[in-house]
Each structure stands twice: as C-alpha cells, then as structure tokens.
Scaffold this motif. Sequence first.
Motif, short mmCIF file in Angstrom:
data_model
loop_
_atom_site.label_atom_id
_atom_site.label_comp_id
_atom_site.label_asym_id
_atom_site.label_seq_id
_atom_site.Cartn_x
_atom_site.Cartn_y
_atom_site.Cartn_z
N TYR A 19 39.86 55.00 34.12
CA TYR A 19 41.37 54.03 34.94
C TYR A 19 41.22 52.85 34.86
O TYR A 19 42.25 51.99 34.91
N TYR A 20 39.70 52.06 35.45
CA TYR A 20 39.93 50.46 36.05
C TYR A 20 39.50 50.00 34.94
O TYR A 20 39.36 49.03 35.65
N ASN A 21 39.21 50.82 33.64
CA ASN A 21 38.77 49.74 32.45
C ASN A 21 39.85 48.28 32.75
O ASN A 21 40.64 48.33 31.76
N GLY A 22 39.56 47.33 32.54
CA GLY A 22 39.79 45.74 32.03
C GLY A 22 40.33 44.93 33.54
O GLY A 22 40.57 44.28 33.62
N ARG A 23 40.23 46.21 34.38
CA ARG A 23 41.17 45.95 35.62
C ARG A 23 40.30 44.25 36.26
O ARG A 23 41.03 43.38 36.63
N PHE A 24 39.42 44.30 36.32
CA PHE A 24 38.02 43.50 37.39
C PHE A 24 37.54 42.42 36.31
O PHE A 24 36.68 42.09 36.75
N HIS A 40 31.48 42.29 46.10
CA HIS A 40 32.82 41.88 45.93
C HIS A 40 33.22 41.43 45.10
O HIS A 40 33.19 40.21 44.66
N ILE A 41 35.66 40.86 45.61
CA ILE A 41 35.82 39.86 43.92
C ILE A 41 36.71 39.90 45.34
O ILE A 41 36.90 40.40 45.98
N GLU A 42 37.92 38.67 44.86
CA GLU A 42 39.14 38.19 45.19
C GLU A 42 39.56 39.03 44.40
O GLU A 42 39.90 37.71 43.00
N GLU A 43 40.51 39.23 44.48
CA GLU A 43 42.23 39.96 43.65
C GLU A 43 42.91 39.39 43.45
O GLU A 43 43.60 39.00 44.94
N THR A 44 43.02 38.09 42.46
CA THR A 44 44.12 37.29 42.86
C THR A 44 45.62 38.48 42.29
O THR A 44 47.06 37.39 42.42
#
Length: 410
Positions: free
Chosen positions: A256-261, A189-193
């Motif tokens: 698509y999600y490259n870099g997002r996390f 899990h991550i906490e998305e800010t």
Amino acid sequence: MKREFTDILIIGAGPSGMVSAGYLQQHNVQLKVVEKQRFPRFSIGESLIPRCMDNFAEAGLLETIDKHGFQRKFGARFIKNELVGEFDFSQKFGEGWDWTWQVPRADFDNILAEEIASRGVDIAFETEVIAADFTKENPVITIQHKNGEQTEIEAKFVIDSSGFGRVLPRLLDLEKPSKLESHSSIFTHIEETDRPDGKEGELITFEVLETEVWFWYIPFSNGKASLGFVAPTAWFDQFDGDPKIAFNQMISKLNYYNGRFDNYEPEFIPRKIKHIAKSVKSLFGKNFALTGNSAEFLDPVFSSGVSFATESGLKAAKLALKELNGENVDWQTEYEDYMNEGIAVFSSYVRDWYNGDLQDIFFHKSPNPEFKSQICAVLAGYVWNKENPFVKKHKRIVGSVAKFINLENS
Ligand code: FAD
C-alpha cells in the motif's frame, strides 16, 4: 553522603511518572522526581489510545496538552494487500473517549514535565538512580548527579516509572521473561512535504506484510511522520547491517505504501529496539510500586503502552496517597490484580494478532457491526469494561469468531 527527605520519590519523568506526579501534586503531597536524561529527549510510543485521556484528565494535564495542537487521532486502520479493516473510536461499544492524539514524544513528554515543574514539583533532570535500599523502615535511594556527586533520598514511598530503564526490577531482582514471543522493531521519522489530504492524517495505519510482520505510519500535526516495522527478532537478520540501508530495503517490501516515502531522508538513523516484551515477578513490594514500562510491556501492536503507563501511574499514585494518609492498602488486589486484568486482555489480543485470528476478523469483507464495535472498545483501551463480551471472554472469543469466519469462507 548528603541525604534528602521526601514523602514520595518518582523515578522517571515519562508519561507514567508525570501522571503520578500530577495527581499527587493536586493532593499537596511532598514529591521529588528524578530523571536520568535532559528533556526534550526522544522516546518511541507516539500513537495514543482514548483510555489515556481519562488518566491525563485525572492528573490535571488534559488542558495543557490540548493547547499544543497535537494531531488528533480518531481511529486505526489495518491494511493487508487489498484488504482494509478500519476502526472509528466513535463507533465503539460503551462509554469513553472517541479520540486522542498522535504525538512526537520529545515535545509531548517535555510539555508534561514543564507543566508539572511549573506547579512547583522538584524534577531533577540528568540525575540517575543508581542504588536502592529497601531494608530499612523507609526506602533509601542513591542518585548520581551529572557532575558525579551522589545524594541519598529517603522517601516514604517510591514509584518506579523508569520505563525500559527498569530501575527497581534490575536492582531488586524482579525481572521475569515475558511469555510473549520475542519481537523487535526499527523506526525513524520523516518530514512529509506532500502528505495526501483526507483522513489518513487522523489515524494510525498498520500495513501487514506477513502475519507477524507489520509497518506503522503515524502522522503528526507538525508535518512529520513516524515510520516503523515490528517483526519477530529473526526477521530483521535478512537485511543489510547498515540500519539506513536495511530500513529502505524493508520499505521497498511495502505494498500500500510502496513508493510513498522514497523521496524522504530519515530524520535520524533508524533506531532498533530488540526483544521488546518485558515482564516482572511482582508489580509492587513494601514501600514501592512499578508503573509503565518498568512494570510490564507487551507489544506495540495496539498502541497500549502510554495508556498502561498512565493507568498504572495514576493507580499507584492514588494508592500511595491512601497509604501515606494511614489507610490500609491491599496492593495485591487494588493494584496488581487490577493492572493484571487489563494486561491479560491485551495479552490475549496480542497473541490473537500474531496467530492471525484477529487479522481474519479485521480483514473480513462483511464484518459483524456489533463485534466490530466491541473490538473497537478494546482497541480504544477500555479493557476493564466487563460488559463488553470481547473483554469478558477475551481468552477465547477472538479465536471462536475467527474459526466461524474461516468455516464460512471454506
Ligand atoms: P518512558 O516514557 O520511557 O519514561 C521513563 C523515563 O525514566 C525516561 O525518561 C528515562 O530517562 C527515565 N529513567 C530511566 N532510567 C532511569 C534512572 N536510572 N534514573 C532516573 N530516571 C531514569 N505506546 C503507545 O502508547 N503507542 C505507541 O504507538 C507505541 N509504540 C511503540 C513502539 C515501539 C517500537 C515500542 C518499543 C514501544 C511503543 N509504545 C507505544 C510503548 C511506549 O513507548 C511506552 O509504553 C511508554 O513510553 C512508557 O512510558 P513510561 O512513562 O513508562 O516510560
């Protein structure tokens, strides 16, 4: 050894066990639930599908869940490079719910268990089933409490909802290798800010890296999100032995999600589950039924786990009640054959996902709207509706449509 008596013993307080308990409690059945862990506890399986809403409703649990403001989910999106296939449950063929939830399971399962306990059901947490004797008139189950003490429970019927604990399959030698390919998974899990606005929050997104390798993004209403990969077990061998480094290496392969996390620390060291698919020789026996993951688990790809867990939990509870009331129950036709019908439909779709046929349909540039709505009903979990040709002809229809699309494209 001390002995207790109950009409129905449920092993495991996950969604399957709690739906059984909810239904039986409404019918005033004497019940006991035994749960190995202390709640809240982590569990994977966070993106629900609409069919499980029917089951939560029948178990009297829907209002309780609704009060907690979980993220509503309206569909699923599949992405591969520049190709996108999106399914909106409100566009599905036939009757049924158009939405459901995405839930952190620790909270969700705890809410269900608290609700069931508040209705007077005895749930013994941190209590493990360690032995089972089905040779007498009534089954006798041995449980071990946290302090090491043991008690015998004599029940008229046992519902085994122990998930991957697979208590009765292990103790009664019912395990059988799954016919599906061996896949494994790693997740955290991550906490998305800075979650982007828009409908991405109301869907599950699958990003396909290779035909058999995919990533999930499941946003929750508490600002956190679940990230995970599913692939053939051998695919994971190419990455670092440290799960955190390995997970980052996998994330860097996304398009698509490259870099997002990149700026988020995982909430916990990514966990791995190997060889996900599970099967059994039989879903029932004299005085017991297996439900949820204790019975069968196919693959995470269509998020069908909780739906099957609640469908089987509810069905087993209804039939056990009938039997308790002295009515005759044909467990083969009324339980196993019924459950196997749904399992067979999803098995075909799992097969057709990993052989690429379903992906050819999902990523087709001008999809046939009728087919899409019929497939959407399957993705929503309505796999017993034989009016849907994509249910009725599940063994061949996806392959035939994919062949047609590929001929058209060649
Ligand atoms: P569980 O929720 O696992 O509950 C079983 C309970 O039994 C546990 O609390 C356990 O402590 C208890 N227990 C075990 N052994 C004993 C014992 N000896 N004595 C007493 N108690 C015991 N499903 C979805 O619907 N959506 C998804 O997005 C999804 N993603 C998934 C991703 C992965 C990688 C995997 C592996 C599965 C996924 N699933 C998903 C499937 C989902 O996790 C399960 O189908 C679902 O949790 C099954 O519910 P259950 O009630 O049968 O078991």
